[in-house]
Design a protein around this motif. Structure first.
Motif, PDB file in Angstrom:
ATOM      1  N   UNK A 101      -0.077  -4.205  -4.739  1.00  0.00           N
ATOM      2  CA  UNK A 101       1.194  -4.855  -5.064  1.00  0.00           C
ATOM      3  C   UNK A 101       1.974  -4.105  -6.139  1.00  0.00           C
ATOM      4  N   UNK A 102       1.266  -3.413  -7.022  1.00  0.00           N
ATOM      5  CA  UNK A 102       2.010  -2.675  -8.056  1.00  0.00           C
ATOM      6  C   UNK A 102       2.785  -1.511  -7.457  1.00  0.00           C
ATOM      7  N   UNK A 142       2.022  -4.858 -16.899  1.00  0.00           N
ATOM      8  CA  UNK A 142       1.546  -5.606 -15.736  1.00  0.00           C
ATOM      9  C   UNK A 142       0.665  -4.740 -14.841  1.00  0.00           C
ATOM     10  N   UNK A 143       1.038  -3.467 -14.699  1.00  0.00           N
ATOM     11  CA  UNK A 143       0.234  -2.548 -13.895  1.00  0.00           C
ATOM     12  C   UNK A 143      -1.165  -2.414 -14.485  1.00  0.00           C
ATOM     13  N   UNK A 186      11.544   2.586  -4.585  1.00  0.00           N
ATOM     14  CA  UNK A 186      11.523   2.403  -6.043  1.00  0.00           C
ATOM     15  C   UNK A 186      10.187   2.825  -6.641  1.00  0.00           C
ATOM     16  N   UNK A 187       9.101   2.464  -5.957  1.00  0.00           N
ATOM     17  CA  UNK A 187       7.766   2.799  -6.465  1.00  0.00           C
ATOM     18  C   UNK A 187       7.541   4.306  -6.472  1.00  0.00           C
ATOM     19  N   UNK A 188       7.967   4.970  -5.386  1.00  0.00           N
ATOM     20  CA  UNK A 188       7.796   6.420  -5.281  1.00  0.00           C
ATOM     21  C   UNK A 188       8.569   7.134  -6.382  1.00  0.00           C
TER      22      UNK A 188
END
Length: 350
Positions: A120-121, A130-131, A319-321
């Motif tokens: 999910x992170x 949070x990560x 966004x994560x990448x």
């Protein structure tokens, strides 16, 4: 269902009113109403009588199950992911904790919750804090799974913990965990199942299992090619590294998705600190992520059950990448590149 829902459902099935239940048990009607609205619970001394009155057993009344099915766990995971998307990572984290408290010895659930937390992170907006919190709790869950009496889940947990130890350069710990894993086993019950389906001419069932098995094998091949290409760069054999990247592009072409086709090439360009190639490849990958992937265009998904296209998921992947590339020191050589900064601004604000 929660106890309040069970009480209401069973009362109605028995054709009883709240007033009747109250009268039979010697409590007030408002008390029964509060049970069914979830404001309060019945006194523990009333539970056997209530179960008999509603023609059920205590396990059903109290929503007790010793374990969960795969379908149960899949449903829980879907609920948690949807909650994360709608209400944020912290709320999803709390739901994971609730499920773990309710089923503290269900190895499959613990393993899936740990994997979900780590996944999910990558797809949900998260702070660095949070990560770290997610990853720490996931590791704690994997450690608990190792202690469970489930060898399959235990080995999955050892594998994940060993991978984590390698990333953290804790090589002694990683080697100890690797030594506990079984040797590679070529026996695969899916192949027997496929053979039986084919013998019975159950074509659709055989094809679906074959596609799933091939999908898994291709993912392993992709990972091996990625590592081989990386090692080739470290051996100063650039030509071989790019040949492997090109071969990976052909192999992953079966998915008909340029994102997966270009990932090994991005790894090679990154290891070679080639900013021009990195950005060119990254543009292709981001372009692929910017529109829904039509998996039905791949021959690999003729029988595998498909999910509806999720543009939200792909936006989160973008966004994560980019966030990872912006923070990971491996990509430091790109941070001052004007074209890279423009890509960040363009895609992170869409």
């Amino acid at each position: 269902m929660e106890m309040k829902d069970v009480i209401r459902k069973k009362r109605r099935e028995c054709g009883l009113t709240q007033e009747q239940v109250a009268s039979f048990l010697g409590v007030s009607t408002p008390a029964v109403n509060k049970w069914e609205s979830g404001v309060t619970y019945p006194d523990i001394s009333l539970l056997p009588s209530l179960a008999r009155l509603l023609k059920t057993d205590l396990n059903t009344l109290m929503c007790f199950r010793e374990n969960l099915t795969q379908e149960d766990i899949a449903g829980i995971m879907n609920t948690i992911v949807e909650t994360g998307r709608e209400e944020g990572m912290e709320k999803a984290f709390l739901l994971v904790q609730e499920q773990v408290k309710e089923y503290p010895c269900c190895a499959e659930l613990l393993c899936q919750m740990a994997t979900l937390l780590k996944g999910m992170v990558m797809i949900l907006p998260c702070t660095d804090e949070q990560i770290q919190k997610n990853n720490a709790y996931a590791s704690e869950l994997y450690e608990r799974v190792v202690q469970c009496d489930d060898p399959v889940c235990g080995n999955r947990a050892r594998y994940m913990l060993a991978s984590e130890a390698i990333q953290n350069e804790e090589y002694d710990k990683a080697q100890e965990l690797i030594a506990q894993l079984p040797e590679y086993n070529t026996l695969d019950k899916r192949q027997l199942q496929i053979s039986m389906y084919m013998k019975q001419r159950k074509n659709a069932e055989a094809a679906e299992l074959l596609e799933c098995k091939l999908n898994f094998a291709l993912q392993e091949v992709f990972l091996l090619l990625n590592h081989l290409a990386t090692v080739a760069v470290w051996e100063n054999d650039s030509e071989r590294a790019w040949e492997l990247a090109e071969y990976s592009q052909k192999v992953m072409g079966i998915y008909n998705w340029k994102y997966s086709m270009n990932t090994v090439a991005l790894s090679v360009a990154m290891e070679e600190r080639d900013a021009r190639r990195c950005i060119s490849i990254l543009k292709e990958m981001l372009k692929a992520l910017s529109k829904p992937w039509d998996i039905s265009s791949s021959i690999l998904y003729s029988h595998i059950k498909k999910k509806e296209a999720d543009t939200t998921f792909q936006s989160q992947m973008i966004r994560s990448l980019l966030t990872a590339m912006e923070k990971d020191e491996q990509f430091e050589f790109l941070w001052e590149n004007t074209e890279f900064r423009e890509l960040l601004e363009r895609y992170k604000t869409e």
